[in-house]
Design a protein around this motif. Structure first.
Motif, PDB file in Angstrom:
ATOM      1  N   UNK A 371       0.846  -1.178   0.000  1.00 48.20           N
ATOM      2  CA  UNK A 371       0.000   0.000   0.000  1.00 48.20           C
ATOM      3  C   UNK A 371       0.889   1.237   0.000  1.00 48.20           C
ATOM      4  N   UNK A 372       0.363   2.298  -0.568  1.00 48.99           N
ATOM      5  CA  UNK A 372       1.122   3.532  -0.677  1.00 48.99           C
ATOM      6  C   UNK A 372       0.303   4.686  -0.115  1.00 48.99           C
ATOM      7  N   UNK A 373       0.997   5.690   0.406  1.00 57.42           N
ATOM      8  CA  UNK A 373       0.335   6.870   0.942  1.00 57.42           C
ATOM      9  C   UNK A 373      -0.161   7.713  -0.223  1.00 57.42           C
ATOM     10  N   UNK A 374      -1.481   7.947  -0.251  1.00 55.13           N
ATOM     11  CA  UNK A 374      -2.078   8.727  -1.333  1.00 55.13           C
ATOM     12  C   UNK A 374      -2.403  10.140  -0.909  1.00 55.13           C
ATOM     13  N   UNK A 375      -2.636  10.372   0.356  1.00 55.29           N
ATOM     14  CA  UNK A 375      -2.961  11.707   0.826  1.00 55.29           C
ATOM     15  C   UNK A 375      -2.842  11.797   2.331  1.00 55.29           C
ATOM     16  N   UNK A 376      -2.664  13.005   2.804  1.00 54.97           N
ATOM     17  CA  UNK A 376      -2.544  13.200   4.237  1.00 54.97           C
ATOM     18  C   UNK A 376      -2.926  14.633   4.584  1.00 54.97           C
ATOM     19  N   UNK A 377      -3.263  14.832   5.849  1.00 54.04           N
ATOM     20  CA  UNK A 377      -3.602  16.152   6.353  1.00 54.04           C
ATOM     21  C   UNK A 377      -3.011  16.356   7.731  1.00 54.04           C
ATOM     22  N   UNK A 378      -2.678  17.619   8.044  1.00 53.19           N
ATOM     23  CA  UNK A 378      -2.054  17.945   9.323  1.00 53.19           C
ATOM     24  C   UNK A 378      -2.510  19.349   9.715  1.00 53.19           C
ATOM     25  N   UNK A 379      -3.297  19.432  10.794  1.00 51.49           N
ATOM     26  CA  UNK A 379      -3.828  20.716  11.236  1.00 51.49           C
ATOM     27  C   UNK A 379      -3.683  20.804  12.749  1.00 51.49           C
ATOM     28  N   UNK A 380      -3.700  22.023  13.311  1.00 48.01           N
ATOM     29  CA  UNK A 380      -3.680  22.167  14.770  1.00 48.01           C
ATOM     30  C   UNK A 380      -4.971  21.622  15.385  1.00 48.01           C
TER      31      UNK A 380
END
Length: 755
Positions: A371-380
């Protein structure tokens, strides 16, 4: 004329006579006084002579071969116990029969588990008779803080450990007994024994004998005695009274469902026509009373459990899950296509931290081997304090922002994910379970494994807490330990040790609710440190012993692995924000300014600073816009005590748990707090262990941004979903909030659902 010579006798003078008389009287007076004194002591002298004579006689008798101990007669107990008692008596009574201390020997005999009372009599010249009142085995029980099954007598005293070779086929097993090492546990056990006595008496008096249908009796809940039927997974709740009537009624229902007796629909007023289709998945029969019963089915059924009342009341309709709020434009972005979520395979994870929230979406590569990383998010993070949701609205908005970033990268919407759990409210303990293999050919099946895990996880918890995870550590088959997967093996007794993670039900439900309000189903909750370990630890580290420390924003998590399984977990209320607060308070600066100084110049281990760096002056903007200078040496002195506090608590926790000297592979640091300069070196000096920074691995497409330790938990959640568990047939003990999740999931999977 001759003259005669006459001789005149000269008489002694009076003085001379007195002197001679005195010379004669003096020795006579002294000699008479001695004899008079001896004569006065004649009684005592006679007693002394008598005692000396008797002592000499007694010593001669004890040394005589006539009084040597030759025979030990043991009566009142079974031959195996009699042999053990005779062996003990001979070991402690060597030499003459006359020198044996009967009180000491009686005390030693009564300390034996099988001996209730002992009476010892000397029979001259060479025999010792021991009369024993033996404790009789009353119930085969599983007791807390004891490994294996034990036999208890009617007073709750542990007699011996169950041995299948000598004890034969195990009788009905009773579980849920508390530890007998404290007074409260012994008092509760006496109440459990009374319940067991009442239950067995009622079952043996029934026709046919209902005791033959029972596999085990769960006495952990004093207000609700539960029994498991033999050769099945069905559990019957009997309450604490009317045992015979309730069990007869429950067995009648089970038998009718198995033989598809349609008359039960009329007599029990079951309203669900698919009752016979659900019958193979029947899990629990709760006898509310002798006339009312609740049926619970396995979670794989699409419909909720049916409820029937023998008195003629209608069944209670299924309770719908709470309404789910879905934004009009997908998740707030016009580029998201929610309909693609089910067509595109994906895995999603949510790391809901105290300071940052991260979400990762992974998709399979063409051959689906990886499996591969397709998307990510990082917020406070907002609305979260120390791992606990304190504001559902703010937590919902945080998840929405993070979800929008990730979905914009992958180009489609998601509706399921796996979330992490952390916080000081999370607690853990180790459990132990033992069951007898039910199969006649003694081959261990998945049902046996599930039963033993359920036994091990049957712990007493407060009403507001639930079990998050039950992680098997190792199995034992007939005293052969170190088994990872016993499926298919042969044995008579199966044991397991598990690590149980618990959490308040409301804390878990608040995380789930925050995601559900966005139309997202939380498939599972996993302890954050365990997820981070999945992404950072190697198989060798798991096997030979290592501890992973996840230093988050407000929480530091600890997990210890050994022999391939988790052995210990703990939480500490110190994290990276405490370093920032120390700088802000010490310099009277704003929190953002303190965070900038920490990330740019912070160090917690002064030997790492070069002499020139120690004198380096830093410009700090204090409150009110004023500027002041600060040396890096002073900054290090402000940060180092807080770091030492973290590792001091970890060291004390490892010492208390007994793992301080068992971590051959050392310590692995993850989380954003581990990036602070000097953290690994300080940990290595304080804990005397090899220390390394753990970076996530195991997925394709991990960019440089994702290769930092703060992403270990999010990527580890993905890997936990990809990698099948070593024992896929091990099912966790269900809790109320897990049933709630299953209901929401079935609601969304229904074709008639709003979504």
């Amino acid at each position: 004329m001759a003259h005669k010579r006459t001789t005149r006798q000269v008489l002694p003078s009076r003085r001379e006579q007195t002197r001679e008389a005195a010379a004669i009287r003096i020795p006579r007076t002294r000699q008479g006084a001695v004899w008079e004194q001896l004569y006065a002591w004649r009684t005592g002298i006679l007693w002394v002579v008598l005692l000396v004579g008797l002592s000499s006689l007694g010593l001669a008798m004890t040394r005589s071969s006539l009084f040597l101990l030759r025979q030990v007669e043991v009566t009142g107990c079974q031959p195996p116990v009699a042999e053990d008692i005779e062996r003990l008596v001979r070991q402690q009574s060597t030499g003459s029969l006359l020198t044996v201390s009967l009180p000491t020997l009686r005390q030693n005999l009564e300390s034996l588990p099988r001996v209730r009372q002992a009476r010892i009599v000397r029979i001259l010249p060479d025999t010792l008779r021991v009369v024993i009142e033996e404790r009789k085995p009353f119930v085969l029980a599983q007791m807390a803080e004891r490994s294996g099954l034990v036999w208890l007598d009617e007073e709750g005293v542990v007699i011996t450990v169950y041995d299948p070779d000598t004890d034969g086929e195990p009788p009905t097993l009773a579980v849920g007994f508390a530890s007998d090492r404290d007074a409260a546990g012994r008092r509760e056990n006496r109440e459990r024994l009374q319940l067991y006595r009442n239950l067995t008496w009622a079952l043996d008096a029934a026709e046919p004998r209902l005791s033959e249908r029972i596999e085990s009796i769960d006495l952990s809940r004093l207000q609700d005695v539960r029994v498991q039927l033999r050769n099945s997974r069905i559990v019957v709740g009997l309450g604490r009274e009317d045992f015979r009537e309730r069990l007869l009624h429950a067995c009648e229902i089970v038998d009718a469902l198995q033989r598809r007796d349609t008359s039960i629909l009329e007599r029990m007023r079951f309203s669900d026509p698919r009752i016979f289709e659900k019958a193979p998945y029947l899990k629990t029969v709760n006898m509310v009373s002798a006339r009312q019963v609740n049926l619970e089915f396995d979670e794989r059924l699409p419909a909720p459990p049916a409820r029937a009342t023998a008195g003629g009341n209608k069944s209670t309709p299924p309770r719908k899950p709470p309404p789910i709020h879905t934004p009009p434009n997908g998740f707030g972005s016009a580029e998201v296509a929610p309909n693609m979520a089910r067509a595109t395979p994906y895995l999603a994870s949510l790391d809901l931290g105290s300071t940052r929230t991260r979400l990762v979406i992974a998709t399979p590569v063409p051959d689906r081997a990886r499996w591969t990383v397709a998307g990510y998010g990082d917020v406070p993070s907002k609305g979260i304090r120390k791992g606990v949701v304190v504001s559902i609205e703010q937590a919902e908005e945080t998840i929405r922002q993070c979800l929008t970033e990730a979905e914009r990268m992958v180009g489609f919407g998601i509706d399921t994910l796996r979330a992490s759990l952390s916080g000081l409210h999370v607690r853990s303990l180790n459990g132990h379970g033992v069951v007898a293999v039910s199969n006649r050919n003694r081959q261990i099946t998945a049902t046996d494994i599930q039963r033993v895990i359920e036994q091990a996880s049957a712990v007493n918890l407060p009403a507001d807490r639930g079990i998050v995870e039950v992680l098997p550590q190792e199995f034992v088959v007939d005293e052969q330990d170190g088994i990872g997967d016993p499926l298919g093996m042969l044995g008579m007794r199966l044991e397991v040790t598990v690590h149980i993670v618990t959490s308040p039900v409301t804390a878990s439900q608040n995380i789930v609710t925050s995601a559900n309000r966005l139309g997202i189903i939380v498939e599972d909750l996993t302890l954050g440190s365990l997820a981070a370990a999945t992404a950072t630890l190697t198989e060798e580290e798991r096997e030979y012993g290592t501890a992973i420390v996840d230093i988050g924003g407000e929480i530091t998590s600890l997990a210890v692995f050994q022999r391939g399984a988790v052995r210990h977990t703990a939480m500490f209320g110190i994290g990276g924000t405490h370093f920032t607060n120390d700088i802000a308070v010490g310099l009277r600066s704003s929190v953002p300014e303190a965070e900038r100084i920490k990330q740019s110049f912070g160090c917690v281990f002064s030997p790492l600073l070069h002499p020139n760096e120690r004198q380096e002056q830093l410009a700090v903007t204090a409150s009110g816009g004023r500027s002041r200078m600060l040396s890096r040496q002073v900054l290090c002195e402000m940060l180092q005590p807080r770091a030492e506090e973290i590792f001091k608590e970890i060291q004390e926790n490892l010492q208390k748990a007994g793992f301080e000297k068992k971590l051959s592979s050392g310590l692995v640091l993850t989380g954003g707090g581990s990036l602070l300069s000097g953290i690994p070196e300080l940990a290595e000096r304080m804990l005397d262990l090899p220390v390394r920074i753990g970076t996530p691995a195991g997925l394709d497409g991990i960019s440089e941004e994702l290769s930092h330790p703060e992403w270990a938990t999010a990527i580890g959640l993905i890997l936990s979903s990809i990698r099948p568990r070593a024992n896929h047939h091990l099912r966790q003990r269900e809790t109320s909030w897990r049933h709630w999740l299953a209901g929401i999931k079935s609601f969304f999977s229904s074709p008639n659902s709003a979504r």
